[in-house]
Design a protein around this motif. Structure first.
Motif, PDB file in Angstrom:
ATOM      1  N   LEU A 282     -32.660 -13.847 -15.630  1.00  0.00           N
ATOM      2  CA  LEU A 282     -32.755 -15.087 -16.400  1.00  0.00           C
ATOM      3  C   LEU A 282     -32.846 -14.800 -17.893  1.00  0.00           C
ATOM      4  CD1 LEU A 282     -35.226 -17.349 -14.381  1.00  0.00           C
ATOM      5  CD2 LEU A 282     -32.801 -17.784 -14.812  1.00  0.00           C
ATOM      6  N   ALA A 283     -32.288 -15.701 -18.685  1.00  0.00           N
ATOM      7  CA  ALA A 283     -32.396 -15.583 -20.143  1.00  0.00           C
ATOM      8  C   ALA A 283     -33.842 -15.819 -20.576  1.00  0.00           C
ATOM      9  CB  ALA A 283     -31.463 -16.580 -20.818  1.00  0.00           C
ATOM     10  N   HIS A 284     -34.281 -15.104 -21.599  1.00  0.00           N
ATOM     11  CA  HIS A 284     -35.650 -15.212 -22.095  1.00  0.00           C
ATOM     12  C   HIS A 284     -35.621 -15.476 -23.601  1.00  0.00           C
ATOM     13  CE1 HIS A 284     -35.207 -11.167 -23.830  1.00  0.00           C
ATOM     14  NE2 HIS A 284     -34.605 -10.852 -22.673  1.00  0.00           N
ATOM     15  N   VAL A 285     -36.777 -15.866 -24.128  1.00  0.00           N
ATOM     16  CA  VAL A 285     -36.885 -16.170 -25.556  1.00  0.00           C
ATOM     17  C   VAL A 285     -36.624 -14.911 -26.376  1.00  0.00           C
ATOM     18  CG1 VAL A 285     -38.456 -16.917 -27.381  1.00  0.00           C
ATOM     19  CG2 VAL A 285     -38.490 -18.059 -25.158  1.00  0.00           C
ATOM     20  N   GLY A 286     -35.783 -15.045 -27.385  1.00  0.00           N
ATOM     21  CA  GLY A 286     -35.436 -13.927 -28.248  1.00  0.00           C
ATOM     22  C   GLY A 286     -34.163 -13.229 -27.863  1.00  0.00           C
ATOM     23  N   LEU A 287     -33.585 -13.582 -26.678  1.00  0.00           N
ATOM     24  CA  LEU A 287     -32.356 -12.936 -26.235  1.00  0.00           C
ATOM     25  C   LEU A 287     -31.167 -13.495 -27.006  1.00  0.00           C
ATOM     26  CD1 LEU A 287     -30.887 -11.090 -24.150  1.00  0.00           C
ATOM     27  CD2 LEU A 287     -30.697 -13.125 -22.686  1.00  0.00           C
ATOM     28  N   ARG A 288     -30.348 -12.599 -27.545  1.00  0.00           N
ATOM     29  CA  ARG A 288     -29.130 -13.039 -28.228  1.00  0.00           C
ATOM     30  C   ARG A 288     -28.021 -13.196 -27.187  1.00  0.00           C
ATOM     31  NH1 ARG A 288     -26.890 -13.541 -33.148  1.00  0.00           N
ATOM     32  NH2 ARG A 288     -28.849 -12.914 -34.156  1.00  0.00           N
ATOM     33  N   VAL A 289     -27.398 -14.360 -27.164  1.00  0.00           N
ATOM     34  CA  VAL A 289     -26.375 -14.683 -26.165  1.00  0.00           C
ATOM     35  C   VAL A 289     -25.105 -15.114 -26.865  1.00  0.00           C
ATOM     36  CG1 VAL A 289     -28.099 -15.337 -24.442  1.00  0.00           C
ATOM     37  CG2 VAL A 289     -27.183 -17.069 -25.988  1.00  0.00           C
ATOM     38  N   GLU A 290     -24.031 -15.062 -26.105  1.00  0.00           N
ATOM     39  CA  GLU A 290     -22.726 -15.505 -26.589  1.00  0.00           C
ATOM     40  C   GLU A 290     -22.334 -16.809 -25.900  1.00  0.00           C
ATOM     41  OE1 GLU A 290     -21.176 -14.096 -29.023  1.00  0.00           O
ATOM     42  OE2 GLU A 290     -22.586 -12.404 -29.176  1.00  0.00           O
ATOM     43  N   LYS A 291     -21.444 -17.536 -26.538  1.00  0.00           N
ATOM     44  CA  LYS A 291     -21.004 -18.812 -25.989  1.00  0.00           C
ATOM     45  C   LYS A 291     -20.330 -18.594 -24.631  1.00  0.00           C
ATOM     46  CE  LYS A 291     -18.221 -22.877 -27.033  1.00  0.00           C
ATOM     47  NZ  LYS A 291     -17.328 -23.546 -28.018  1.00  0.00           N
ATOM     48  N   GLY A 292     -20.739 -19.392 -23.613  1.00  0.00           N
ATOM     49  CA  GLY A 292     -20.193 -19.278 -22.266  1.00  0.00           C
ATOM     50  C   GLY A 292     -20.927 -18.286 -21.391  1.00  0.00           C
TER      51      GLY A 292
ATOM     52  N   LEU B 101     -26.646 -18.077 -18.120  1.00  0.00           N
ATOM     53  CA  LEU B 101     -28.082 -17.919 -18.347  1.00  0.00           C
ATOM     54  C   LEU B 101     -28.874 -18.013 -17.052  1.00  0.00           C
ATOM     55  CD1 LEU B 101     -28.408 -20.232 -21.502  1.00  0.00           C
ATOM     56  CD2 LEU B 101     -27.843 -17.797 -21.403  1.00  0.00           C
ATOM     57  N   GLY B 102     -28.282 -18.636 -16.007  1.00  0.00           N
ATOM     58  CA  GLY B 102     -28.949 -18.807 -14.727  1.00  0.00           C
ATOM     59  C   GLY B 102     -28.122 -19.721 -13.835  1.00  0.00           C
ATOM     60  N   TYR B 103     -28.687 -20.051 -12.675  1.00  0.00           N
ATOM     61  CA  TYR B 103     -28.021 -20.949 -11.731  1.00  0.00           C
ATOM     62  C   TYR B 103     -29.004 -22.023 -11.287  1.00  0.00           C
ATOM     63  CZ  TYR B 103     -24.271 -17.495 -11.337  1.00  0.00           C
ATOM     64  OH  TYR B 103     -23.246 -16.634 -11.609  1.00  0.00           O
TER      65      TYR B 103
ATOM     66  N   SER C  15     -34.304 -19.696 -28.238  1.00  0.00           N
ATOM     67  CA  SER C  15     -35.582 -20.026 -28.878  1.00  0.00           C
ATOM     68  C   SER C  15     -36.523 -20.761 -27.927  1.00  0.00           C
ATOM     69  CB  SER C  15     -35.347 -20.903 -30.113  1.00  0.00           C
ATOM     70  OG  SER C  15     -34.713 -22.122 -29.766  1.00  0.00           O
ATOM     71  N   LEU C  16     -35.986 -21.275 -26.823  1.00  0.00           N
ATOM     72  CA  LEU C  16     -36.807 -21.947 -25.823  1.00  0.00           C
ATOM     73  C   LEU C  16     -36.238 -21.637 -24.451  1.00  0.00           C
ATOM     74  CD1 LEU C  16     -39.030 -23.963 -24.919  1.00  0.00           C
ATOM     75  CD2 LEU C  16     -37.329 -25.781 -25.206  1.00  0.00           C
ATOM     76  N   ALA C  17     -37.115 -21.174 -23.531  1.00  0.00           N
ATOM     77  CA  ALA C  17     -36.722 -20.911 -22.154  1.00  0.00           C
ATOM     78  C   ALA C  17     -37.799 -21.493 -21.253  1.00  0.00           C
ATOM     79  CB  ALA C  17     -36.566 -19.414 -21.916  1.00  0.00           C
ATOM     80  N   ALA C  18     -37.484 -22.634 -20.627  1.00  0.00           N
ATOM     81  CA  ALA C  18     -38.457 -23.333 -19.792  1.00  0.00           C
ATOM     82  C   ALA C  18     -38.077 -23.229 -18.333  1.00  0.00           C
ATOM     83  CB  ALA C  18     -38.556 -24.790 -20.227  1.00  0.00           C
ATOM     84  N   THR C  19     -37.707 -22.028 -17.881  1.00  0.00           N
ATOM     85  CA  THR C  19     -37.276 -21.834 -16.495  1.00  0.00           C
ATOM     86  C   THR C  19     -37.957 -20.608 -15.906  1.00  0.00           C
ATOM     87  OG1 THR C  19     -35.389 -20.503 -17.202  1.00  0.00           O
ATOM     88  CG2 THR C  19     -35.028 -22.867 -16.919  1.00  0.00           C
ATOM     89  N   THR C  20     -38.175 -20.677 -14.597  1.00  0.00           N
ATOM     90  CA  THR C  20     -38.628 -19.532 -13.805  1.00  0.00           C
ATOM     91  C   THR C  20     -37.872 -19.532 -12.486  1.00  0.00           C
ATOM     92  OG1 THR C  20     -40.458 -20.828 -12.871  1.00  0.00           O
ATOM     93  CG2 THR C  20     -40.950 -19.479 -14.816  1.00  0.00           C
ATOM     94  N   ILE C  21     -37.791 -18.393 -11.870  1.00  0.00           N
ATOM     95  CA  ILE C  21     -37.069 -18.283 -10.600  1.00  0.00           C
ATOM     96  C   ILE C  21     -37.779 -19.113  -9.534  1.00  0.00           C
ATOM     97  CG2 ILE C  21     -36.344 -16.695  -8.785  1.00  0.00           C
ATOM     98  CD1 ILE C  21     -36.088 -14.545 -10.883  1.00  0.00           C
TER      99      ILE C  21
ATOM    100  N   PRO D 263     -23.681 -23.041 -12.277  1.00  0.00           N
ATOM    101  CA  PRO D 263     -24.018 -22.046 -13.294  1.00  0.00           C
ATOM    102  C   PRO D 263     -24.528 -22.726 -14.580  1.00  0.00           C
ATOM    103  CG  PRO D 263     -21.648 -22.304 -13.168  1.00  0.00           C
ATOM    104  CD  PRO D 263     -22.216 -23.146 -12.049  1.00  0.00           C
ATOM    105  N   ILE D 264     -25.489 -22.086 -15.231  1.00  0.00           N
ATOM    106  CA  ILE D 264     -26.029 -22.569 -16.521  1.00  0.00           C
ATOM    107  C   ILE D 264     -25.405 -21.711 -17.612  1.00  0.00           C
ATOM    108  CG2 ILE D 264     -28.107 -23.008 -17.863  1.00  0.00           C
ATOM    109  CD1 ILE D 264     -29.685 -22.978 -15.265  1.00  0.00           C
ATOM    110  N   LEU D 265     -24.593 -22.336 -18.489  1.00  0.00           N
ATOM    111  CA  LEU D 265     -23.831 -21.614 -19.503  1.00  0.00           C
ATOM    112  C   LEU D 265     -24.381 -21.905 -20.896  1.00  0.00           C
ATOM    113  CD1 LEU D 265     -20.226 -22.323 -18.138  1.00  0.00           C
ATOM    114  CD2 LEU D 265     -21.772 -20.421 -17.575  1.00  0.00           C
TER     115      LEU D 265
END
Length: 593
Positions: free
Chosen positions: A327-337, A340-342, A424-430, A414-416
């Motif tokens: 899962l994506a977390h706070v501070g992770l640099r991501v690219e468009k598309g 981040l999760g399902y 800057s915000l990740a409000a998800t957990t498995i 899929p979460i893109l």
């Protein structure tokens, strides 16, 4: 009315005594009030470039502080030679701007005139002179440039005051005696005075004679008081004679005092020893008149640019599942598309039963239509072609309906990432169950930030020249230039919303951070530009600055302040040119009591 001359004389004597106490010779109304605590003997010398304060920190040791006159910074790399007549000694450097000089003649009982020879780091030389008084006390700290008060002056002043009080007490006792015993008004003033003098002269004889004529106790008390006051007055009038009780009240200054205590005087000024100034790194600047832009200060908030902020929300309720990379977390640099999760579809039991029944019914109708279609196709021409096409179309619709119902019970979405940036915000957990339109992730592109401010004056941006955003970062004030982007036409709590684009960002920025927005117009105002750190709140709550009037004296001054650029302000009233105001260490000075 027969006692009226006596009362008039008494009032006249008291009035004269008051006037003499208030307007005695040598009184200076411009001197600061004496200090409450004693200070060590010291020598002070000032030139247009340097300030030198020498404190007697031991029996034969003088601690010297050498600072710049304008900035109060310690002089680095200097060498000092201390001389008195044909005797001299080299001072030992104990740090930047701090020296120690030791010699027996420094603690002379009569004081000593000192000459300081400065050898500066750049090769230049300078001379400074002053007098070190061995009897310097708390009152001597008000002296200027190499002069110091003496304990002998304090004693002479106190003896003069007590002498006047004794004479006044003597005359008052005589007049009170005349008033108490009630001499007839027919007797002249000369006769009354002669009678009282005769009584005072024979007082001792009357005390020794046990068989003498009784004397009224009131008259004896007044006469004894007059005699005592006369004797005390004569004693105080003699030079060099001081009562033991008076001498015991004088402050005793320890000869080993290296640093004195900072203190506030009754008139609000501060006495801050040079050692304390050196320790607290007190710095000053010289004021100079000038002009600056008229400015307005607003409260703002850091926001992301309109094209540099993304928010991720699911389209249906479901359960969160992690992709292979996690899962994506706070501070992770991501690219468009980027995934981040399902979100795996989650359906309540009642809804699932309903969907299952619909799937079963759809499959049954599909099977029925397939059977009918196979019969029609087995007998070509037996039924109209329209009937065949109708059955075939219904079969296709039922097939598509089943294709939509079956995945709804076991599919995952899929979460893109909508943009490239930093999470800057990740409000998800498995395993978390989320609803549709819940905020799962927020992504910010740090390449562009904006500032949103609110102004109750809709004309705040009129004649706008420059704009700044300032905020505190790592104990310093950071300043960022802004570009005005627009003003909203709708008012929020009677204030207009203003948008600014940050032209040059800062590494300490974050969404929602409060900042000050400074708007500078093209209109100029006259005043003194000083650092904002020089302004503090006085005891009355008004803005003040601390002015350095002497090497160890600071005076508060109320000023009128207007904002400028966040790091500096404009003092529109309250200052004069070439005044030394404190810019560093001012908050510590303001706490001295």
């Amino acid at each position: 009315m027969r006692h009226f001359p006596t009362l008039a004389a008494l009032i006249l004597v008291l009035a004269l005594g008051t006037l003499s106490a208030r307007a005695h010779e040598g009184h200076d109304h411009d001197k600061p009030p004496p200090l409450a605590l004693p200070v060590a003997p010291r020598v002070v010398s000032v030139t247009p470039d340097f300030e030198l304060v020498g404190v007697l920190s031991g029996k034969d040791r003088l601690t010297i502080f050498l600072h710049a006159f304008a900035t109060n910074e310690p002089i680095k790399g200097a060498h000092i030679t201390v001389a008195a007549g044909d005797q001299s000694v080299d001072a030992e450097a104990r740090g930047e701007g701090v020296f120690n000089a030791s010699a027996p003649w420094l603690s002379s009982a009569d004081g000593v005139d000192l000459v300081f020879t400065l050898q500066l780091a750049d090769g230049n030389q300078d001379l400074m002179a002053g007098r070190l008084e061995a009897g310097t006390s708390a009152a001597a700290s008000t002296a200027k440039s190499g002069t110091a008060g003496s304990t002998d002056r304090i004693l002479a002043y106190m003896k003069g005051q007590l002498g006047v009080a004794a004479i006044g007490g003597l005359i008052g006792g005589v007049l009170l005696t005349l008033f108490a015993v009630g001499y007839p008004g027919r007797r002249g003033a000369a006769a009354a005075a002669a009678a009282v003098a005769s009584e005072v002269a024979t007082e001792s004889k009357q005390v020794a004679a046990t068989t003498s004529k009784p004397v009224k106790s009131l008259r004896r008390t007044a006469g004894a008081l007059a005699t005592t006051c006369l004797i005390d007055g004569l004693l105080l009038a003699q030079p060099g004679v001081v009562p033991a009780a008076l001498a015991a009240e004088l402050p005793s200054v320890p000869s080993t005092m290296v640093t004195d205590l900072a203190q506030r005087t009754p008139d609000g000024t501060l006495f801050v020893p040079k050692a304390t100034q050196h320790l607290l790194s007190v710095r000053t600047i010289l004021t100079a008149p000038g002009s600056a832009a008229r400015s307005v200060e607003l409260h703002g908030t850091i926001i992301a640019g309109p094209q540099h902020f993304g928010r991720v929300q699911p389209g249906r309720p479901g359960r969160i599942e992690a992709p292979p990379a996690g899962l994506a977390h706070v501070g992770l640099r991501v690219e468009k598309g980027q995934v981040l999760g399902y979100v795996k579809s989650y359906i309540e039991a009642a809804d699932r039963a309903n969907i299952d029944s619909q799937i079963a019914e759809t499959e049954a109708r599909i099977a029925k239509n397939r059977t009918i279609l196979s019969r029609y196709e087995g007998r070509p021409g037996a039924v109209p072609q329209v009937k065949v096409d109708e059955v075939r179309g219904e079969l296709d619709a039922l097939t598509r309906k089943r294709a939509e119902l079956v995945p709804s019970t076991a599919s995952r979405e899929p979460i893109l990432a909508p943009i490239s940036g930093v999470v800057s915000l990740a409000a998800t957990t498995i395993g978390q169950i989320v609803d549709a339109r819940d905020i799962l992730f927020e992504i910010v592109d740090p390449s562009e930030f904006w500032v949103e401010a609110h102004s109750h004056n809709i004309d705040a941006v009129k004649d706008l020249d420059t704009a700044y955003a300032v905020f505190d970062h790592a104990a310093h004030v950071a300043q960022m230039p802004l570009q005005f982007a627009g003003r909203g036409l709708a008012l929020h709590q009677q204030s207009a919303k203003l948008s600014f684009k940050i032209l040059r960002g800062h590494e300490g920025l974050a969404i929602g951070m409060p900042v000050k927005v400074i708007l500078q117009s093209k209109v100029k105002i006259d005043g003194f530009v000083v650092p904002a750190s020089a302004i503090v709140r006085g005891q009355t709550g008004l803005p003040i600055v601390w002015i350095k009037t002497e090497p160890e004296r600071f005076e508060p001054q109320t000023v009128k302040v207007e904002p400028l650029d966040g790091t500096n302000v404009v003092v529109a009233a309250g200052l004069k040119a070439d005044q030394r105001i404190v810019t560093e260490g001012v908050t510590l000075l303001n706490q001295i009591r």
